[in-house]
Write an enzyme that holds these catalytic residues in place. Structure first.
Site, PDB file in Angstrom:
ATOM      1  N   ASP A   1       0.874  -1.162   0.000  1.00 30.69           N
ATOM      2  CA  ASP A   1       0.000   0.000   0.000  1.00 30.69           C
ATOM      3  C   ASP A   1       0.923   1.227   0.000  1.00 30.69           C
ATOM      4  O   ASP A   1       2.149   1.117   0.086  1.00 30.69           O
ATOM      5  CB  ASP A   1      -0.965  -0.013   1.195  1.00 30.69           C
TER       6      ASP A   1
HETATM    7  C1  BGC Z   1      -5.061   3.195   0.249  1.00 31.41           C
HETATM    8  C2  BGC Z   1      -5.307   2.175  -0.826  1.00 31.41           C
HETATM    9  C3  BGC Z   1      -5.231   2.820  -2.181  1.00 31.41           C
HETATM   10  C4  BGC Z   1      -3.873   3.480  -2.316  1.00 31.41           C
HETATM   11  C5  BGC Z   1      -3.655   4.120  -3.668  1.00 31.41           C
HETATM   12  C6  BGC Z   1      -3.829   4.015   0.000  1.00 31.41           C
HETATM   13  O1  BGC Z   1      -3.724   5.081   0.859  1.00 31.41           O
HETATM   14  O2  BGC Z   1      -4.974   2.536   1.485  1.00 31.41           O
HETATM   15  O3  BGC Z   1      -6.564   1.570  -0.639  1.00 31.41           O
HETATM   16  O4  BGC Z   1      -5.448   1.879  -3.188  1.00 31.41           O
HETATM   17  O5  BGC Z   1      -3.758   4.485  -1.324  1.00 31.41           O
HETATM   18  O6  BGC Z   1      -4.401   5.247  -3.845  1.00 31.41           O
END
Ligand code: BGC
Length: 748
Positions: free
Chosen positions: A289
């Site tokens: 993530d």
């Molecule tokens: C979130 C994810 C997301 C990623 C990309 C993160 O902060 O937890 O769910 O896909 O950002 O935007």
């Protein structure tokens, strides 16, 4: 809404020319493993590492900054993937910049959060799950894929399949709620929708299961927080939806931010390598993530970035989202013998295979066709599907004296902070979604439907959160002159979603105070809720005549709400998450254990030494699976084909469901099972089947379910996944409160 009509016209004029669904480019290339092996034999170490690197295009920051300039890195050939770039024009420019600088012309993979629609926004995932309609969920993902693939996107960071039993956690809006069975079915359907049967199809995208694992079990509902649980609970309740996506053929996984039992997912070898890749046989790639790798330092698991990179690669993380650690430290880790070339090769190979499957080596610009983009976005059939999904996601929580549906002849005062809203109504994580000027508000929806416009009025009365009272009187005056009042209330869209945990889940601001003023007028008051999580609604339940849970219903939300209020749509949604009476009951979920001192309620002769609250009932306000209809359903004649189950046989469960009300309606018939005694204790009830049936007024349908020993398996005392012989109870009904019961015995 006006701008969208214009876009629609543009779309319709080009639709026939570009309707080349699934057309493959003409270039012939070698089969995937051979092609990728050939390519890798020509790649330098740096070029391989580049495939493990992802940066964000437009600087959207949801975590610590990496301080790296993504454009410079692309020019140096250091980037394999970009997130947060959308539109054929923009992604083409970036792709060109990459290919101009890439010695081996390896295309960039574009990822984006297409969570509940790209431009045509569907209800938030939690709301859509309330439909209990798997084909609907598959279809909405298919449409989201078509629109985003036509806009230059190859890869969506969805589905989010985190089970959660805690409405304080804002991200419950992005997932399928609290139940493992429903969540697994939805997860499977959504992957099928995004990826279709063939990733090479121009209208499909690579899906990404997130957030692996157990992110929804964050302690105290606080985002990113610690998770600790037994392996049994993890495997039984939290892991199955992730596994269901592997079964559906998902192409990628995202590691979660949280730790589990002291190990952050991003560095968790057991989770990524042993479980996901080996035990489950997952062949795709795993991305962190957003800066998840760097975050192992504040977690207290990695000494520094280089160490974090070592731990992540060894754990089986293939791509670094934004963190720049793989870019900066992988070579050093290899030279110092901390990681192996085989580990780097494996990560690189997995990413290249995904690019191959998407057809990017055949033509890196195949998703960059302006005319296709225009023809695909906001197609009439997509908007119709979004309207249908919104209608099916509505959950009727209360309807005293059949105040709903409204009649065209009634004078209705529509009030509340969200009555004319076109911004919040599409919900959070509608990243590319158009809000003001595109989404249909409740006011617009009502105006589309009501024949005599003089019968309806629209006044906000109050804001969502602040306590200004200046608009209240005008709304109360309108309400005084009406036959019925409809208050459209709820949360800001960004009160749910990421980093949106709350300790208070009441209606915000002075909305409740305004409702009390409305009630004093003596008119029936209907509360329509736009929100992203279960709220505490005890006062509302006691004081309102009707309550309709509309979630954040998406682009066509206003039409769906109006159609539901006026009975064009008969609500059929059922709650995918328990609604507590008060936040003090959280975590609260239907499939709990019984304890040694179960409380039998107010009739229990022993009131003191029981597992109960002294200041609240144990039961929730609205149970999992609950939802009313404008008609009534009666359940009877629950029968089992046998009271013994053995070997590979099945027991067939039949039940009669009669529509005894005045409308045709759909009912989600739910099957629950209770394993009475186990080598480890079992939940009081577990969902094991459901079916959504249209039952005409006056009609009785006999619904059947099959139960086999496979459905009864759990992790026993030896952590073996088995069904244990013994007594079982079966419950069938319209919610997890179902009381109609039969019993059988599982024999060896
Ligand atoms: C979130 C994810 C997301 C990623 C990309 C993160 O902060 O937890 O769910 O896909 O950002 O935007």
């Amino acid at each position: 809404m006006k701008k969208r009509t214009l876009l629609l016209l543009l779309a319709c004029s080009t639709i026939t020319v570009y309707a080349q669904k699934g057309k493959k480019p003409q270039i012939k290339i070698k089969p995937r493993t051979e092609f990728v092996a050939d390519l890798m034999s020509k790649m330098t170490l740096e070029e391989k590492i580049a495939q493990m690197v992802q940066f964000t295009a437009d600087g959207t920051i949801t975590g610590p900054k990496s301080g790296t300039n993504w454009v410079d890195e692309i020019k140096k050939g250091n980037v394999g993937s970009i997130l947060n770039a959308t539109g054929v024009d923009y992604t083409r420019k970036i792709q060109k910049m990459n290919l101009d600088n890439s010695r081996l012309k390896i295309p960039i993979l574009f990822g984006y959060d297409v969570i509940h629609g790209y431009k045509t926004i569907f209800p938030i995932t939690l709301g859509e799950t309330a439909s209990w309609d798997l084909e609907l969920a598959r279809k909405s993902a298919e449409i989201a894929a078509a629109e985003s693939a036509a806009a230059g996107i190859h890869w969506t960071f969805a589905p989010m399949v985190d089970i959660s039993r805690d409405p304080r956690w804002g991200r419950v809006s992005e997932g399928a709620g609290e139940d493992t069975y429903l969540g697994s079915k939805m997860a499977f359907a959504r992957v099928k929708g995004f990826q279709g049967n063939n990733l090479n199809d121009l209208y499909t995208v690579l899906a990404c299961t997130k957030h692996f694992a157990a992110y929804g079990a964050a302690e105290a509902g606080r985002d990113y927080n610690t998770v600790d649980m037994s392996e049994r609970l993890l495997r039984e309740v939290y892991l199955p939806p992730y596994k269901a996506t592997v079964d559906a053929g998902v192409g990628s996984f995202m590691a979660s931010f949280n730790e589990i039992a002291g190990v952050p997912s991003t560095g968790n070898k057991w989770l990524m390598n042993d479980l996901l890749k080996k035990e489950w046989g997952f062949n795709g790639f795993v991305v962190t993530d957003y800066t998840g790798m760097n975050e192992m330092i504040p977690h207290g698991y990695a000494k520094n970035e280089q160490h974090a990179g070592e731990l992540a690669l060894k754990a089986g993380i293939d791509m670094d989202m934004v963190g720049a650690i793989y870019l900066n430290d992988t070579k050093k880790n290899l030279q110092e013998g901390k990681v192996t070339m085989a580990q780097i090769d494996d990560a690189c190979r997995r990413v290249l295979l995904a690019k191959y499957d998407l057809g990017l080596f055949e033509d890196p610009y195949r998703y960059n066709e302006e005319k296709r983009e225009k023809a695909t976005i906001y197609k009439k059939e997509y908007l119709d599907a979004a309207l249908n999904a919104a209608n099916k996601s509505m959950v009727l929580l209360k309807n005293s004296n059949n105040v709903l549906p409204l009649k065209q002849s009634q004078k209705v005062a529509f009030v509340g902070p969200l009555v004319s809203d076109e911004f919040n109504i599409i919900g959070s994580w509608a990243a590319a979604g158009d809000r003001n000027g595109y989404a249909v508000s409740v006011e617009e929806g009502v105006k589309h439907l009501v024949k005599d416009q003089s019968k309806v009025s629209f006044n906000k009365g109050v804001e969502i959160k602040d306590s200004k009272r200046t608009m209240m009187q005008a709304a109360l005056d309108a309400a005084k002159n009406a036959d019925v009042v409809v208050a459209v209330m709820g949360e800001f869209e960004n009160q749910s979603g990421e980093a949106a945990s709350q300790v208070n889940i009441d209606l915000p601001g002075i909305q409740k105070e305004f409702l009390a003023e409305l009630k004093k007028l003596g008119k029936p008051v209907v509360l329509v809720l736009l929100n992203g999580r279960p709220l505490t609604l005890s006062w509302e339940n006691d004081n309102m005549d009707a309550i309709l849970e509309a979630w954040f219903p998406g682009t066509m939300g206003g039409d769906a709400i109006a159609q539901t209020l006026y009975g064009v749509n008969n609500p059929s949604g059922k709650l995918p998450m328990t609604f507590p009476r008060s936040v003090g009951q959280v975590p609260i979920y239907y499939n709990h254990k019984n304890t040694g001192r179960p409380y039998l309620g107010t009739n229990d002769p022993e009131q003191k030494y029981k597992s109960r609250y002294t200041d609240s009932e144990n039961s929730p306000l609205y149970a999992f699976g609950y939802g009313l209809s404008y008609t009534k359903f009666e359940y009877s004649n629950l029968k089992l084909s046998s009271n013994k189950l053995s070997g590979s046989n099945k027991i067939t469960v039949t039940v009669d469901v009669k529509n005894t009300g005045n409308y045709d309606g759909e009912e989600v018939v739910q099957l629950y099972v209770h394993d009475v005694v186990g080598s480890v204790t079992r939940p009081v009830k577990e969902l094991k089947g459901f079916t959504k049936q249209l039952i005409k007024k006056g009609e009785t349908k006999t619904v059947t379910f099959d139960i086999s020993a496979d459905d009864l398996r759990f992790y026993n005392i030896d952590m073996k996944f088995v069904a244990e012989p013994g007594d079982f109870e079966v419950f069938v009904g319209g919610s997890s409160d179902a009381t109609l019961k039969a019993t059988f015995e599982l024999v060896k």
